[in-house]
Design a protein around this motif. Sequence first.
Motif, short mmCIF file in Angstrom:
data_model
loop_
_atom_site.label_atom_id
_atom_site.label_comp_id
_atom_site.label_asym_id
_atom_site.label_seq_id
_atom_site.Cartn_x
_atom_site.Cartn_y
_atom_site.Cartn_z
N UNK A 69 14.56 63.19 -4.43
CA UNK A 69 14.57 62.26 -5.56
C UNK A 69 15.88 61.50 -5.62
N UNK A 70 17.00 62.21 -5.40
CA UNK A 70 18.32 61.57 -5.43
C UNK A 70 18.42 60.49 -4.35
N UNK A 71 17.88 60.77 -3.16
CA UNK A 71 17.92 59.80 -2.07
C UNK A 71 17.11 58.55 -2.42
N UNK A 78 22.70 72.33 -9.08
CA UNK A 78 23.73 71.88 -8.16
C UNK A 78 23.62 70.38 -7.94
N UNK A 79 24.75 69.76 -7.70
CA UNK A 79 24.77 68.32 -7.48
C UNK A 79 24.01 67.99 -6.19
N UNK A 80 23.01 67.09 -6.25
CA UNK A 80 22.25 66.75 -5.05
C UNK A 80 23.15 66.14 -3.97
N UNK A 81 22.88 66.51 -2.73
CA UNK A 81 23.70 66.04 -1.61
C UNK A 81 23.56 64.53 -1.41
N UNK A 82 22.41 63.97 -1.76
CA UNK A 82 22.14 62.55 -1.50
C UNK A 82 22.36 61.67 -2.73
N UNK A 83 23.09 62.17 -3.70
CA UNK A 83 23.26 61.42 -4.95
C UNK A 83 23.99 60.10 -4.72
N UNK A 84 23.40 59.01 -5.23
CA UNK A 84 23.99 57.70 -5.07
C UNK A 84 25.00 57.39 -6.17
N UNK A 124 7.33 58.75 -1.15
CA UNK A 124 6.31 58.67 -2.20
C UNK A 124 6.92 58.39 -3.56
N UNK A 125 8.02 59.07 -3.85
CA UNK A 125 8.69 58.87 -5.13
C UNK A 125 9.20 57.44 -5.26
N UNK A 126 9.85 56.94 -4.21
CA UNK A 126 10.39 55.59 -4.25
C UNK A 126 9.27 54.56 -4.40
N UNK A 127 8.16 54.79 -3.69
CA UNK A 127 7.03 53.86 -3.77
C UNK A 127 6.48 53.80 -5.19
#
Length: 526
Positions: free
Chosen positions: A323-325, A341-347, A423-426
């Motif tokens: 989701x973060x990505x 925990x803080x997501x690794x891909x957080x923008x 899927x989430x982004x779409x």
Amino acid sequence: MRLIYCCGVVLLLTLFSRVSHGGNILVFPVEGSHWVNMDVLLRALHSKGHNITIVRNSKSWYVEENSTYYHSITVPVERSLGKEVITHLISTVIDFERGALPVTSFFNMAVGMMGTFTEAHRIVSEFASAMFDDQEFLRKLKDSNFDLVLTDPCWGHGIILAKYLNLPLVYNVRWLIAGEAHFSLAPSPLSYIPITGTGNTDKMTFLQRVKNVVMYLIGQTQHHVVVTQTYQKLCEKYLGPNSDFNELSLSADLWLMRVDFVFEYPRPTMPNFVYIGGFQCTPAKALPQQLEDFVQSSGEHGVILMSMGSFVSALPADMTNEIAAAFAKLPQKVIWRHKGDRPANLGNNTLLVDWMPQNDLLGHPKMKLFVAHGGTNGVQEALYHGIPVVGIPLFIDQYDNLMRLKERGGAQILQINSVDKDNFLKAVEEVLNDPLYRMNMQRLSRLHRDQPMKPLDNALFWMEFVMRHKGAAHLRTESYRMPWYSYYSVDVGLFLFGVFLLVLTTVFILMRCLYRTMCKPKVKQE
């Protein structure tokens, strides 16, 4: 000087009148999101001069012992449905749903979770036993001269105590033990009224109607098992052997229903059902400065809000990273209620918060989208403010809540086992880029707000009505006293069928006798 004195007298008389006419209300709340909306109602009652007393257990998660707007009575208990129990239960459900097929998911929620639900009600019944076994507690309640009991009938302890104290009973309700409250009392044809958990709408195919009937029968079985194993035993022990919990639960004077017919499908209802959907929603207030600065920094792209409700502070780590990505690829700013925990891909466009003023954020002019789990409170707030939704339902009613918005063109739904970055982004981009989603939600918002009285004021009026008249028996149907075979006129149908058979048999016998009488002489002459 005389003017000041007169003003003081008027003020004192006003305050005295307000206190003297205030009601004395006993409250049995439920934890979590149920408490969030009950709290709104209690604050409003207090502001009108009513005295509020809450019964809570010693391990209460949400309900504080000390408050400026209610008194509390704390009952010691050994175990409770606390944060750890609920968090573990939800984590188990999420893990199962992510790997489940639709059929196994259906039967897990309908049958597999039966033991868990029954155990939860046993814990509540232990709380009820602790109250009834405490004679000092009961004496205090009797001496307090309460005007009514307000409870959430998701659990049954408040219902039994209201009967014990012989007080009018008011529900802040959507769920009654094992099902949606309408099905307990109002006529509910299964041909067009969907059972919660089916994902059906009010336009069902034949197979969907089959599923609807099966789920109804399963729900009735669950209700019977829970009631007989927990609350009926309490009734017989503390109210007498002739007490029937089902009859008690349906005899409430007033049902404050946390839906309205902008959200709910049209259906038959009852005179003592008062619809207060969205009563917790208010016009947006100013945001804390830090949040306001972040929202304003979004420019023309606006803001996305994500929250998975009171019980879910964090999703599984791999899903959170996906989701973060997806959020990182969007031009919008994102405010995400997340305690893990803080997501690794957080923008850089995403702000993680432990808490947020959800209603005020949804009402902000720059709000573009709400990513939510589909709980009743969040769905109602999105509808009130006209914000489209991308839903990730977890369990119980959440998919059905979101389906009501999707059916009306205001939401997209992602199954939890299909959530990944693409899927989430779409789904998010579809709702953001297609103006019809926002237009449909804005239309629903206008319909919801176009009422002669605000839902909260409506709730307050009817509660005060019950206090003024010591109940609302004239609004209660007598159907709750009838056995099922009388309610559905099965006995009448069998009686009429029996009469028909008797008449038919009598006519047949008479005709046969007449035939023999007329035909016998003729046979002899031949």
